[in-house]
Design a protein around this motif. Structure first.
Motif, PDB file in Angstrom:
ATOM      1  N   ASP A 141      44.471  43.057  38.845  1.00 50.82           N
ATOM      2  CA  ASP A 141      45.285  44.525  38.922  1.00 50.82           C
ATOM      3  C   ASP A 141      45.627  44.307  39.730  1.00 50.82           C
ATOM      4  OD1 ASP A 141      43.801  44.280  41.574  1.00 50.82           O
ATOM      5  OD2 ASP A 141      42.190  45.883  40.581  1.00 50.82           O
ATOM      6  N   ASP A 142      46.554  45.560  40.433  1.00 45.42           N
ATOM      7  CA  ASP A 142      48.272  45.478  41.500  1.00 45.42           C
ATOM      8  C   ASP A 142      47.116  45.122  42.916  1.00 45.42           C
ATOM      9  OD1 ASP A 142      46.589  48.169  41.084  1.00 45.42           O
ATOM     10  OD2 ASP A 142      47.717  48.806  41.739  1.00 45.42           O
ATOM     11  N   TYR A 179      42.780  51.176  33.100  1.00 46.99           N
ATOM     12  CA  TYR A 179      44.408  50.096  33.780  1.00 46.99           C
ATOM     13  C   TYR A 179      45.032  50.710  32.631  1.00 46.99           C
ATOM     14  CZ  TYR A 179      41.734  47.275  36.327  1.00 46.99           C
ATOM     15  OH  TYR A 179      40.350  46.791  37.560  1.00 46.99           O
ATOM     16  N   SER A 201      49.453  49.588  32.097  1.00 46.37           N
ATOM     17  CA  SER A 201      50.151  48.801  32.776  1.00 46.37           C
ATOM     18  C   SER A 201      52.145  49.285  32.747  1.00 46.37           C
ATOM     19  CB  SER A 201      50.670  46.899  31.659  1.00 46.37           C
ATOM     20  OG  SER A 201      51.563  46.566  32.124  1.00 46.37           O
ATOM     21  N   LEU A 236      52.568  43.216  27.701  1.00 40.50           N
ATOM     22  CA  LEU A 236      51.444  43.251  27.781  1.00 40.50           C
ATOM     23  C   LEU A 236      50.879  41.863  26.999  1.00 40.50           C
ATOM     24  CD1 LEU A 236      48.707  45.290  28.741  1.00 40.50           C
ATOM     25  CD2 LEU A 236      49.893  43.877  30.048  1.00 40.50           C
ATOM     26  N   THR A 266      49.340  41.050  34.988  1.00 40.86           N
ATOM     27  CA  THR A 266      48.896  41.893  35.944  1.00 40.86           C
ATOM     28  C   THR A 266      48.661  43.818  35.587  1.00 40.86           C
ATOM     29  OG1 THR A 266      50.328  40.922  37.519  1.00 40.86           O
ATOM     30  CG2 THR A 266      49.610  43.295  38.112  1.00 40.86           C
ATOM     31  N   LEU A 267      47.749  43.889  35.470  1.00 39.68           N
ATOM     32  CA  LEU A 267      47.073  45.068  35.189  1.00 39.68           C
ATOM     33  C   LEU A 267      47.181  46.657  36.681  1.00 39.68           C
ATOM     34  CD1 LEU A 267      44.160  44.570  33.037  1.00 39.68           C
ATOM     35  CD2 LEU A 267      46.557  44.817  32.126  1.00 39.68           C
ATOM     36  N   TYR A 268      47.256  47.356  36.023  1.00 33.98           N
ATOM     37  CA  TYR A 268      47.903  48.749  37.140  1.00 33.98           C
ATOM     38  C   TYR A 268      46.958  49.664  37.122  1.00 33.98           C
ATOM     39  CZ  TYR A 268      51.868  46.165  37.839  1.00 33.98           C
ATOM     40  OH  TYR A 268      53.514  45.492  38.397  1.00 33.98           O
ATOM     41  N   ASN A 288      51.583  52.187  40.011  1.00 38.31           N
ATOM     42  CA  ASN A 288      51.555  51.634  39.135  1.00 38.31           C
ATOM     43  C   ASN A 288      52.468  51.703  38.331  1.00 38.31           C
ATOM     44  OD1 ASN A 288      50.839  54.318  38.226  1.00 38.31           O
ATOM     45  ND2 ASN A 288      49.380  54.518  36.509  1.00 38.31           N
TER      46      ASN A 288
END
Length: 132
Positions: free
Chosen positions: A35-36, A86, A88, A92, A109-111, A118
């Motif tokens: 994640d972020d 989540y 992005s 992705l 990376t997922l926000y 994000n």
């Protein structure tokens, strides 16, 4: 009886030779989701499209990782579908080239939804939320 035991001992030692790994070589796509904040992003859906257009659907483990064994070297399309919570701001989907008996690591990376993190600075500036 002793000669038989001795022969069996030598046969057993010969089969345990350290000349190489006992597992077969593998061609692997290793996917890592964070994640972020850099923490593992947990279980998310992953779709890998093979050169033959066949799809492999799987999920990452709780630690945000999954290793996918593929039969052949080639160019593969890796796509992540984030779970609820989540979003992005980056693609992705990634195209990767895997060599025979090689491993390629693909990072995503997922926000987290609902956080200011994000939206990277450039996007916040474009939408007028901030002038970073």
């Amino acid at each position: 009886m002793r000669p038989l035991i001795t022969v069996l001992l030598f046969v057993g030692l010969a089969s345990c030779s350290s000349r190489g790994a006992t597992a077969p070589d593998a061609t692997v796509i290793s996917i890592r989701l964070r994640d972020d904040r850099g923490a593992p992003a947990g279980r998310n859906q992953v779709i890998v499209t093979l050169p033959t257009a066949t799809r492999l659907d799987t999920r990452t483990q709780g630690d945000g990782t999954v290793d996918i064994g593929v039969a052949d070297a080639g160019v593969y399309l890796v796509r992540v579908i984030p779970r609820e919570g989540y979003v992005s701001t980056t693609s992705l989907t990634k195209t990767v080239t895997v060599t025979s008996n090689g491993t390629v690591v693909v990072d995503f990376t997922l926000y987290r939804a609902g956080t200011d993190s994000n939206f990277p600075c450039l996007l916040r500036t474009i939408v007028g939320v901030s002038n970073c």
